[in-house]
Design an enzyme around this catalytic site. Structure first.
Site, mmCIF file in Angstrom:
data_model
loop_
_atom_site.group_PDB
_atom_site.id
_atom_site.type_symbol
_atom_site.label_atom_id
_atom_site.label_comp_id
_atom_site.label_asym_id
_atom_site.label_seq_id
_atom_site.Cartn_x
_atom_site.Cartn_y
_atom_site.Cartn_z
ATOM 1 N N ASP A 164 18.390 -2.683 -29.457
ATOM 2 C CA ASP A 164 17.678 -3.803 -28.832
ATOM 3 C C ASP A 164 16.913 -4.648 -29.842
ATOM 4 O O ASP A 164 16.675 -5.826 -29.595
ATOM 5 C CB ASP A 164 16.772 -3.349 -27.675
ATOM 6 C CG ASP A 164 15.821 -2.240 -28.040
ATOM 7 O OD1 ASP A 164 15.885 -1.744 -29.174
ATOM 8 O OD2 ASP A 164 15.015 -1.846 -27.172
HETATM 9 C C1 LAN Z 1 9.814 3.520 -30.504
HETATM 10 C C2 LAN Z 1 9.300 2.157 -30.481
HETATM 11 C C3 LAN Z 1 10.277 1.107 -30.108
HETATM 12 C C4 LAN Z 1 11.311 1.593 -29.118
HETATM 13 C C5 LAN Z 1 12.111 0.476 -28.442
HETATM 14 C C6 LAN Z 1 12.701 -0.519 -29.410
HETATM 15 C C7 LAN Z 1 11.169 -0.282 -27.522
HETATM 16 C C8 LAN Z 1 13.195 1.098 -27.572
HETATM 17 O O1 LAN Z 1 13.860 0.118 -26.828
HETATM 18 C C9 LAN Z 1 14.075 1.982 -28.391
HETATM 19 C C10 LAN Z 1 13.274 3.139 -28.973
HETATM 20 C C11 LAN Z 1 12.106 2.678 -29.861
HETATM 21 C C12 LAN Z 1 12.686 2.258 -31.163
HETATM 22 C C13 LAN Z 1 11.144 3.797 -30.172
HETATM 23 C C14 LAN Z 1 11.642 5.181 -30.255
HETATM 24 C C15 LAN Z 1 10.559 6.278 -30.355
HETATM 25 C C16 LAN Z 1 9.443 5.885 -31.275
HETATM 26 C C17 LAN Z 1 10.016 5.604 -32.626
HETATM 27 C C18 LAN Z 1 8.801 4.608 -30.697
HETATM 28 C C19 LAN Z 1 8.211 4.770 -29.330
HETATM 29 C C20 LAN Z 1 7.641 4.420 -31.615
HETATM 30 C C21 LAN Z 1 7.112 5.863 -31.870
HETATM 31 C C22 LAN Z 1 8.233 6.830 -31.425
HETATM 32 C C23 LAN Z 1 8.372 8.028 -32.384
HETATM 33 C C24 LAN Z 1 9.397 8.996 -31.869
HETATM 34 C C25 LAN Z 1 7.003 8.655 -32.584
HETATM 35 C C26 LAN Z 1 6.978 9.917 -33.366
HETATM 36 C C27 LAN Z 1 7.011 11.052 -32.455
HETATM 37 C C28 LAN Z 1 8.002 11.905 -32.355
HETATM 38 C C29 LAN Z 1 8.161 12.659 -31.103
HETATM 39 C C30 LAN Z 1 8.979 12.145 -33.444
#
Ligand code: LAN
Length: 764
Positions: A480
């Site tokens: 996305d």
């Molecule tokens: C995010 C932030 C952005 C988000 C979107 C782009 C909104 C989504 O459409 C796809 C997944 C994604 C990229 C996403 C995946 C998981 C993330 C990276 C996070 C929420 C930001 C933080 C999170 C990450 C996993 C945090 C660390 C914690 C763990 C459990 C490893």
């Protein structure tokens, strides 16, 4: 290639690369390493916060050109856009606080402590600011939540408690006393969840016997095995990679035996008097009910018990010792590749700190080692300072994401030409953050990791042409983000200032070839079910969840198709089709048709869609509606009518919409603990999402739309900003994360769209 200079010599290329880096340009290619030019540096971030706080004070408001207070939507919009434009960074992106989870910074602090507290990683001021953050987030029951708005959990409390003590808060400080009281009331730190136990074991305040096995041998399985870790969701995969390495080495802080803070923590954390007699092995499965959001499934428990025999029984040792060497070599190599591909930022904050510790272990605890140094220099990318102190963010920022939304909002509100400088700067950011193997990048030593073959070897999806969530230095493409990056660029192609800049060569072009590459990435991301997942295609199976070893998070094992990613990709294809109707038309149409069917297949009975990355149904339903409309679903069709009906039903008496975190946890529309979510249960951002959805489906209930818009206008501050409301971002079902730009961007977008769909009716 994009810079049009294919005949340059190697020296020229390198020089060009250096120039680009010095200009703060593509600092960011794999292997190029230049932290001082990091666009997300602390000073810039701090500036954004300062501007916000300054403008929020009475008397310091943004210049108000209107003679009277907001009378029309147009005025409200202009003010909002004017305010937001002042927050744009010099390099074109918008900075924002992207923190919220409480299990991230303690990981950094534990690793920093184990590595001998290098000030290069966190200087004295940073330590003070972190301490401040920890103290202000302690709750009245003495604990800390999993994220800033969650009730206290053992996960949050154990980690924050340990972090606070490592930062020098004394044992008898009132915060420590209250924290211990909470910990002890739940049975002590043996009751915390497994990710917290992992850090405790590294620090030497818990015995490794209390931790379930994380066998690195799983990496040696042939790739076709149905449960090979290469099939996992990349975040889970990249976290369990260093975990398996460090676990199998049973890594413990080398000074643990003599360090007085450690010996004290061994007493403080537990109810038991004597640390040495705690029956560690029997505590492996223990977890406090408050942490047990996703209980370890029986199959996984069984496997963990079998693995415990494998770890401990003498008969297995010769085999284990033999295989483990190869497995560890693979892990070390894979981590090094991930470090290089991401310029030592790594995919996220958890593997960042664990990879750094692994690099330190591989380097025999040598802080001067180049890899260890590179890692330490990239820690600040994750840090943010705000009124509540310094925190570690959930990512190295949300730069591209926020910029892409902002430009779509400005475009729909017809503001691009009114703010030419904003448009030009945003263009520069899109140009520079698209992931390309440019000539310059190819000159870099790590370029070989970009080759298709090596990407495959390390389970990476193709990135050439994609956009990341944050910076190109981080470099992981996301479906996305690629779609929104592309939509941002397509919007900006309409800006006169951008067109002129490109024609006069003051702005770098993003040519058809580059747009085509982005389209290829989007198409390559589509899953067989017609939907789109996050970073990769869906490679595994639903039953993987019965192997989920983390109690704190749900649905983390594979990359599922999501309504959000699917809508973003579908609408990017739609916008591309509008602009270039003849390019790859059959492929694009076919993909959109499949996508539309996917969206329909996951619509819920009540007409809504569940949102996985924000709270929750207003957001998911906006994505569902917009995806269907843009992929050609008739406005009077049943799915769209049902979806609008669902949203209209949720409108609150004050005209707004609002939900709370329980929607995400329970997967059911929640309106209970509403007070924290803004005003009488409504929130500006949820309202904007609902309005975006309804206006997209051209909902006939103009009264409802009008009341929604009036709600947004009522909540707007005189300076054009909106108040920051409760946490709205979510991941893995159970953790919240802050998006500070949403309160500015989505009201602009919603008012802009409603204005063009409903026109003057809104101001009547
Ligand atoms: C995010 C932030 C952005 C988000 C979107 C782009 C909104 C989504 O459409 C796809 C997944 C994604 C990229 C996403 C995946 C998981 C993330 C990276 C996070 C929420 C930001 C933080 C999170 C990450 C996993 C945090 C660390 C914690 C763990 C459990 C490893």
């Amino acid at each position: 290639k994009s810079n049009g200079k294919s005949d340059t010599t190697t020296d020229d290329k390198q020089e060009e690369l250096i120039k680009e880096m010095a200009a703060g340009g593509r600092t960011d290619k794999p292997g190029t390493f230049n932290p001082s030019k990091n666009p997300n540096s602390c000073d810039q971030l701090f500036r954004a916060n300062q501007i916000r706080s300054y403008l929020a004070k009475p008397g310091n408001q943004a210049p108000d050109n209107s003679t009277e207070k907001q009378k029309s939507v147009k005025e409200a919009l202009h003010k909002a856009a004017h305010f937001y434009s002042m927050l744009q960074m010099d390099d074109g992106h918008w900075g924002g606080d992207y923190a919220g989870p409480h299990f991230l910074m303690p990981g950094l602090i534990v690793v920093w402590y184990i590595m001998g507290k290098p000030t290069l990683m966190m200087d004295e001021q940073a330590q003070q600011l972190m301490k401040h953050y920890i103290l202000v987030h302690q709750q009245s029951d003495g604990g800390w939540g999993t994220h800033i708005e969650s009730p206290s959990t053992m996960f949050g409390t154990t980690l924050m408690y340990v972090a606070m003590r490592l930062l020098g808060v004394p044992e008898d400080d009132s915060a420590a006393v209250a924290g211990r009281k909470f910990l002890h009331a739940q049975g002590g730190a043996i009751m915390t969840s497994s990710w917290a136990k992992f850090y405790l074991c590294l620090l030497g305040v818990m015995d490794w016997k209390a931790h379930n096995s994380v066998p690195p041998e799983m990496w040696l399985l042939p790739n076709f095995t149905p449960f090979h870790p290469g099939r996992m969701w990349c975040h889970a995969r990249m976290v369990y990679l260093p975990m398996s390495y460090l676990y199998s080495r049973r890594y413990v802080y080398t000074q643990a035996k003599t360090d007085p803070v450690i010996s004290s923590l061994r007493k403080e954390l537990y109810v038991e008097q004597d640390y040495d007699t705690i029956p560690w092995s029997s505590t492996r499965h223990w977890v406090a009910p408050m942490d047990n959001y996703s209980p370890i499934p029986p199959l996984m428990k069984f496997i963990q018990n079998v693995l415990a025999c494998y770890e401990n029984w003498a008969v297995f040792q010769p085999f284990k010792n033999f295989v483990r060497r190869y497995a560890n070599d693979f892990c070390a190599d894979y981590m090094a590749v991930e470090d290089l591909q991401t310029n030592y930022i790594d995919i996220g904050p958890v593997n960042k700190v664990l990879n750094m510790l692994s690099a330190f272990e591989v380097a025999d605890s040598d802080l001067q080692n180049q890899h260890v140094m590179n890692h330490m220099l990239r820690v600040q990318d994750y840090l943010w300072i705000a009124d509540d102190g310094m925190k570690m963010q959930g990512y190295n920022g949300s730069q591209l994401w926020d910029t892409a939304f902002a430009m779509q909002a400005y475009n729909e509100a017809d503001l691009l030409d009114e703010f030419p400088e904003v448009s030009k700067k945003a263009w520069t950011y899109f140009e520079r953050s698209q992931l390309l193997c440019s000539e310059a990048a190819q000159a870099s030593p790590a370029y070989k990791y970009e080759s298709a073959e090596l990407r495959k070897q390390y389970y990476r999806h193709v990135s050439e042409g994609g956009w990341p969530f944050s910076t190109s230095a981080q470099g992981w493409p996301i479906s996305d983000c690629t779609a929104d990056g592309l939509k941002g660029v397509l919007c900006l192609l309409k800006s006169k200032a951008v067109q002129e800049g490109v024609n006069k060569n003051t702005l770098k072009p993003i040519d058809g070839e580059r747009l085509g590459k982005a389209i290829s990435v989007i198409l390559s991301y589509q899953n067989e079910d017609g939907g789109w997942a996050t970073y990769e295609n869906n490679r595994g199976f639903g039953w993987y969840e019965s192997l989920n070893p983390s109690e704190a998070f749900g649905d983390i094992m594979i990359d599922y198709s999501y309504v959000e990613c699917s809508m973003a990709c579908l609408t990017a294809l739609y916008e591309f089709q509008q602009r270039f109707p003849k390019t790859r038309c059959r492929e694009v149409q076919h993909s959109m048709d499949n996508g539309r069917n996917f969206l329909k297949s996951i619509q819920r009975e009540d007409g809504s869609w569940y949102g996985s990355w924000a709270i929750c149904f207003c957001n998911g339903t906006w994505f569902g509606i917009e995806g269907l409309v843009k992929s050609g679903e008739p406005l009077d069709s049943v799915p769209l009518q049902k979806a609008c009906h669902f949203l209209l039903k949720q409108q609150r008496p004050n005209g707004g919409w609002g939900e709370d975190f329980s929607s995400c946890l329970d997967k059911d529309y929640g309106q209970n603990g509403m007070d924290t979510y803004g005003d009488e249960g409504s929130s500006v951002v949820n309202t904007s999402w609902a309005l975006l959805a309804l206006a997209c489906a051209e909902c006939k209930d103009t009264e409802a739309i009008k009341r929604g818009i009036q709600y947004l206008m009522k909540r707007q501050l005189p300076c054009g900003d909106w108040p920051q409301e409760g946490i709205l971002g979510v991941f893995n079902r159970s953790c919240g994360i802050t998006y500070t730009s949403y309160r500015n961007v989505f009201p602009i977008w919603a008012m802009g769209r409603c204005q063009s769909v409903y026109g003057k009716q809104l101001d009547e």
